[in-house]
Scaffold this motif. Structure first.
Motif, PDB file in Angstrom:
ATOM      1  N   ASP A  22       0.876  -1.175   0.000  1.00  0.00           N
ATOM      2  CA  ASP A  22       0.000   0.000   0.000  1.00  0.00           C
ATOM      3  C   ASP A  22       0.910   1.220   0.000  1.00  0.00           C
ATOM      4  O   ASP A  22       1.794   1.331   0.863  1.00  0.00           O
ATOM      5  N   GLU A  23       0.731   2.129  -0.957  1.00  0.00           N
ATOM      6  CA  GLU A  23       1.680   3.245  -1.143  1.00  0.00           C
ATOM      7  C   GLU A  23       0.966   4.577  -1.172  1.00  0.00           C
ATOM      8  O   GLU A  23      -0.060   4.740  -1.822  1.00  0.00           O
ATOM      9  N   HIS A  24       1.538   5.552  -0.442  1.00  0.00           N
ATOM     10  CA  HIS A  24       1.034   6.929  -0.473  1.00  0.00           C
ATOM     11  C   HIS A  24       2.210   7.890  -0.295  1.00  0.00           C
ATOM     12  O   HIS A  24       3.147   7.590   0.452  1.00  0.00           O
ATOM     13  N   PRO A  25       2.165   9.069  -0.937  1.00  0.00           N
ATOM     14  CA  PRO A  25       3.211  10.075  -0.723  1.00  0.00           C
ATOM     15  C   PRO A  25       2.865  10.972   0.464  1.00  0.00           C
ATOM     16  O   PRO A  25       1.692  11.142   0.813  1.00  0.00           O
ATOM     17  N   THR A  26       3.880  11.567   1.058  1.00  0.00           N
ATOM     18  CA  THR A  26       3.639  12.502   2.154  1.00  0.00           C
ATOM     19  C   THR A  26       3.157  13.841   1.601  1.00  0.00           C
ATOM     20  O   THR A  26       3.491  14.235   0.480  1.00  0.00           O
ATOM     21  N   ASP A  27       2.357  14.553   2.412  1.00  0.00           N
ATOM     22  CA  ASP A  27       1.871  15.868   2.001  1.00  0.00           C
ATOM     23  C   ASP A  27       2.897  16.942   2.364  1.00  0.00           C
ATOM     24  O   ASP A  27       4.019  16.635   2.787  1.00  0.00           O
ATOM     25  N   GLN A  28       2.507  18.204   2.235  1.00  0.00           N
ATOM     26  CA  GLN A  28       3.444  19.305   2.488  1.00  0.00           C
ATOM     27  C   GLN A  28       3.914  19.368   3.936  1.00  0.00           C
ATOM     28  O   GLN A  28       4.916  20.011   4.250  1.00  0.00           O
ATOM     29  N   HIS A  29       3.164  18.718   4.819  1.00  0.00           N
ATOM     30  CA  HIS A  29       3.566  18.690   6.223  1.00  0.00           C
ATOM     31  C   HIS A  29       4.329  17.414   6.582  1.00  0.00           C
ATOM     32  O   HIS A  29       4.616  17.168   7.757  1.00  0.00           O
ATOM     33  N   GLY A  30       4.649  16.628   5.562  1.00  0.00           N
ATOM     34  CA  GLY A  30       5.375  15.381   5.797  1.00  0.00           C
ATOM     35  C   GLY A  30       4.492  14.267   6.328  1.00  0.00           C
ATOM     36  O   GLY A  30       5.011  13.239   6.788  1.00  0.00           O
ATOM     37  N   ASN A  31       3.168  14.439   6.235  1.00  0.00           N
ATOM     38  CA  ASN A  31       2.244  13.462   6.822  1.00  0.00           C
ATOM     39  C   ASN A  31       1.660  12.533   5.777  1.00  0.00           C
ATOM     40  O   ASN A  31       1.435  12.906   4.624  1.00  0.00           O
ATOM     41  N   VAL A  32       1.352  11.317   6.220  1.00  0.00           N
ATOM     42  CA  VAL A  32       0.631  10.342   5.417  1.00  0.00           C
ATOM     43  C   VAL A  32      -0.084   9.411   6.397  1.00  0.00           C
ATOM     44  O   VAL A  32       0.380   9.210   7.521  1.00  0.00           O
ATOM     45  N   ALA A  33      -1.251   8.878   6.000  1.00  0.00           N
ATOM     46  CA  ALA A  33      -2.022   8.021   6.901  1.00  0.00           C
ATOM     47  C   ALA A  33      -2.544   6.797   6.153  1.00  0.00           C
ATOM     48  O   ALA A  33      -2.910   6.885   4.972  1.00  0.00           O
ATOM     49  N   PHE A  34      -2.585   5.670   6.854  1.00  0.00           N
ATOM     50  CA  PHE A  34      -3.072   4.420   6.287  1.00  0.00           C
ATOM     51  C   PHE A  34      -4.190   3.870   7.170  1.00  0.00           C
ATOM     52  O   PHE A  34      -4.055   3.848   8.401  1.00  0.00           O
ATOM     53  N   ALA A  35      -5.281   3.441   6.544  1.00  0.00           N
ATOM     54  CA  ALA A  35      -6.380   2.817   7.283  1.00  0.00           C
ATOM     55  C   ALA A  35      -6.170   1.306   7.253  1.00  0.00           C
ATOM     56  O   ALA A  35      -6.639   0.613   6.350  1.00  0.00           O
ATOM     57  N   ARG A  36      -5.446   0.809   8.226  1.00  0.00           N
ATOM     58  CA  ARG A  36      -5.113  -0.616   8.279  1.00  0.00           C
ATOM     59  C   ARG A  36      -5.330  -1.135   9.700  1.00  0.00           C
ATOM     60  O   ARG A  36      -5.125  -0.422  10.671  1.00  0.00           O
ATOM     61  N   GLU A  37      -5.741  -2.409   9.810  1.00  0.00           N
ATOM     62  CA  GLU A  37      -5.950  -3.014  11.116  1.00  0.00           C
ATOM     63  C   GLU A  37      -4.897  -4.057  11.443  1.00  0.00           C
ATOM     64  O   GLU A  37      -5.091  -4.932  12.277  1.00  0.00           O
ATOM     65  N   ASP A  38      -3.731  -3.984  10.777  1.00  0.00           N
ATOM     66  CA  ASP A  38      -2.648  -4.939  11.021  1.00  0.00           C
ATOM     67  C   ASP A  38      -2.111  -4.819  12.444  1.00  0.00           C
ATOM     68  O   ASP A  38      -2.120  -3.745  13.041  1.00  0.00           O
ATOM     69  N   ALA A  39      -1.587  -5.925  12.961  1.00  0.00           N
ATOM     70  CA  ALA A  39      -0.936  -5.912  14.273  1.00  0.00           C
ATOM     71  C   ALA A  39       0.462  -5.332  14.165  1.00  0.00           C
ATOM     72  O   ALA A  39       1.006  -4.792  15.135  1.00  0.00           O
ATOM     73  N   THR A  40       1.065  -5.443  12.967  1.00  0.00           N
ATOM     74  CA  THR A  40       2.397  -4.867  12.721  1.00  0.00           C
ATOM     75  C   THR A  40       2.364  -4.108  11.406  1.00  0.00           C
ATOM     76  O   THR A  40       1.597  -4.433  10.488  1.00  0.00           O
ATOM     77  N   PHE A  41       3.226  -3.076  11.325  1.00  0.00           N
ATOM     78  CA  PHE A  41       3.318  -2.258  10.121  1.00  0.00           C
ATOM     79  C   PHE A  41       4.751  -2.369   9.573  1.00  0.00           C
ATOM     80  O   PHE A  41       5.708  -1.967  10.239  1.00  0.00           O
ATOM     81  N   HIS A  42       4.879  -2.902   8.367  1.00  0.00           N
ATOM     82  CA  HIS A  42       6.195  -3.044   7.735  1.00  0.00           C
ATOM     83  C   HIS A  42       6.372  -1.859   6.783  1.00  0.00           C
ATOM     84  O   HIS A  42       5.763  -1.824   5.703  1.00  0.00           O
ATOM     85  N   VAL A  43       7.194  -0.920   7.194  1.00  0.00           N
ATOM     86  CA  VAL A  43       7.257   0.389   6.523  1.00  0.00           C
ATOM     87  C   VAL A  43       8.564   0.559   5.753  1.00  0.00           C
ATOM     88  O   VAL A  43       9.651   0.250   6.257  1.00  0.00           O
ATOM     89  N   GLN A  44       8.418   1.100   4.546  1.00  0.00           N
ATOM     90  CA  GLN A  44       9.577   1.515   3.752  1.00  0.00           C
ATOM     91  C   GLN A  44       9.327   2.940   3.273  1.00  0.00           C
ATOM     92  O   GLN A  44       8.249   3.250   2.765  1.00  0.00           O
ATOM     93  N   VAL A  45      10.321   3.804   3.451  1.00  0.00           N
ATOM     94  CA  VAL A  45      10.211   5.198   3.030  1.00  0.00           C
ATOM     95  C   VAL A  45      11.379   5.536   2.111  1.00  0.00           C
ATOM     96  O   VAL A  45      12.536   5.250   2.453  1.00  0.00           O
ATOM     97  N   SER A  46      11.069   6.140   0.968  1.00  0.00           N
ATOM     98  CA  SER A  46      12.139   6.507   0.037  1.00  0.00           C
ATOM     99  C   SER A  46      11.889   7.899  -0.515  1.00  0.00           C
ATOM    100  O   SER A  46      10.743   8.322  -0.688  1.00  0.00           O
ATOM    101  N   LEU A  47      12.965   8.606  -0.781  1.00  0.00           N
ATOM    102  CA  LEU A  47      12.924   9.941  -1.374  1.00  0.00           C
ATOM    103  C   LEU A  47      14.286  10.207  -1.996  1.00  0.00           C
ATOM    104  O   LEU A  47      15.330   9.929  -1.373  1.00  0.00           O
ATOM    105  N   ARG A  48      14.266  10.716  -3.209  1.00  0.00           N
ATOM    106  CA  ARG A  48      15.535  10.980  -3.902  1.00  0.00           C
ATOM    107  C   ARG A  48      16.425  11.889  -3.061  1.00  0.00           C
ATOM    108  O   ARG A  48      15.982  12.913  -2.547  1.00  0.00           O
ATOM    109  N   GLY A  49      17.662  11.480  -2.941  1.00  0.00           N
ATOM    110  CA  GLY A  49      18.626  12.253  -2.165  1.00  0.00           C
ATOM    111  C   GLY A  49      18.741  11.796  -0.720  1.00  0.00           C
ATOM    112  O   GLY A  49      19.553  12.332   0.037  1.00  0.00           O
ATOM    113  N   TYR A  50      17.928  10.791  -0.347  1.00  0.00           N
ATOM    114  CA  TYR A  50      17.950  10.300   1.037  1.00  0.00           C
ATOM    115  C   TYR A  50      18.074   8.780   1.050  1.00  0.00           C
ATOM    116  O   TYR A  50      17.649   8.089   0.110  1.00  0.00           O
TER     117      TYR A  50
END
Length: 234
Positions: A167-195
């Motif tokens: 499930d993929e979403h970009p961050t907004d101007q405030h660096g925020n993003v939200a996911f509607a998920r009921e998982d017990a664990t969240f496996h997160v990957q974040v990428s941005l050019r230059g980082y």
């Protein structure tokens, strides 16, 4: 036991079961048997009370006084509007919106009751199930400024292998993003050019405090990225 008519020593105490509202025809709850049997018994009306707010995630402010469930149908001036609160999202149960109090007939051993059902629903669906969204804030590691446009992915397992569903979403101007998920664990990957790419598994119990689930992720710049090096003139 049985009572003989007009026997003042034989009294019967009658009350309505839980979930029913009594319309008393007399002030006392004790009744004496007359030649016509027990007279003036209370009328017990099943009712629907304000639903629980699911730990602060379900907005029940649109539900006022308890509603009586009528056998002939619901009362148009007594209903309940249910929504998930701003930090939560519906993940199951009935739809958000208007609910009415439905009469549920009783049986030999069970009293009649009232139950909230979606307006116009043809089958039982229950109330909306609202859970807090998993909110992520992505910032720069060096100055804590928010990062816009960072790609945040939630993977089904900790391997986070390419080609797997995510499930993929970009961050907004405030660096925020939200996911509607009921998982017990969240496996997160974040990428941005230059980082540098960030990967981590979060436990729901770790990030959910009170009514919200939130994690802050700081990205570290790739050394030398974006710099142009020129040879010095000799």
């Amino acid at each position: 036991g049985r009572c003989i008519a007009d026997d003042s020593t034989c009294k019967c105490e009658v009350t309505c079961s839980d979930g029913n509202k009594a319309r008393q025809l007399q002030s006392s709850t004790r009744y004496t048997c007359s030649a016509h049997g027990f007279e003036g018994l209370p009328i017990c009306e099943p009712q629907c009370t304000k639903p629980p707010d699911q730990g602060g995630h379900l907005d029940t402010s649109g539900c006022g006084k308890p509603c009586v469930a009528h056998q002939s149908g619901h009362s148009s001036d007594c209903d309940c509007h249910l929504q998930c609160k701003h930090h939560a999202a519906p993940v199951g149960g009935g739809p958000v919106g208007r609910y009415v109090c439905k009469f549920i007939p009783g049986g030999e051993f069970t009293p009649a009751s009232g139950r909230w059902v979606p307006m116009g629903a043809e089958r039982e669906m229950g109330l909306p199930l609202c859970i807090p969204k998993f909110e992520i804030v992505v910032i720069k590691a060096e100055d804590k400024a928010p990062l816009f446009g960072a790609v945040v992915r939630l993977y089904p397992d900790s391997t986070m292998e390419p080609g797997t569903d995510f499930d993929e979403h970009p961050t907004d101007q405030h660096g925020n993003v939200a996911f509607a998920r009921e998982d017990a664990t969240f496996h997160v990957q974040v990428s941005l050019r230059g980082y540098k790419v960030f990967q981590k598994t979060f436990d729901r119990d770790e990030v959910c405090v009170g009514p919200t689930c939130k994690a802050q992720i700081a990205l570290v710049p790739v050394p030398g990225d974006g710099e142009i090096q020129c040879d010095e003139e000799t």
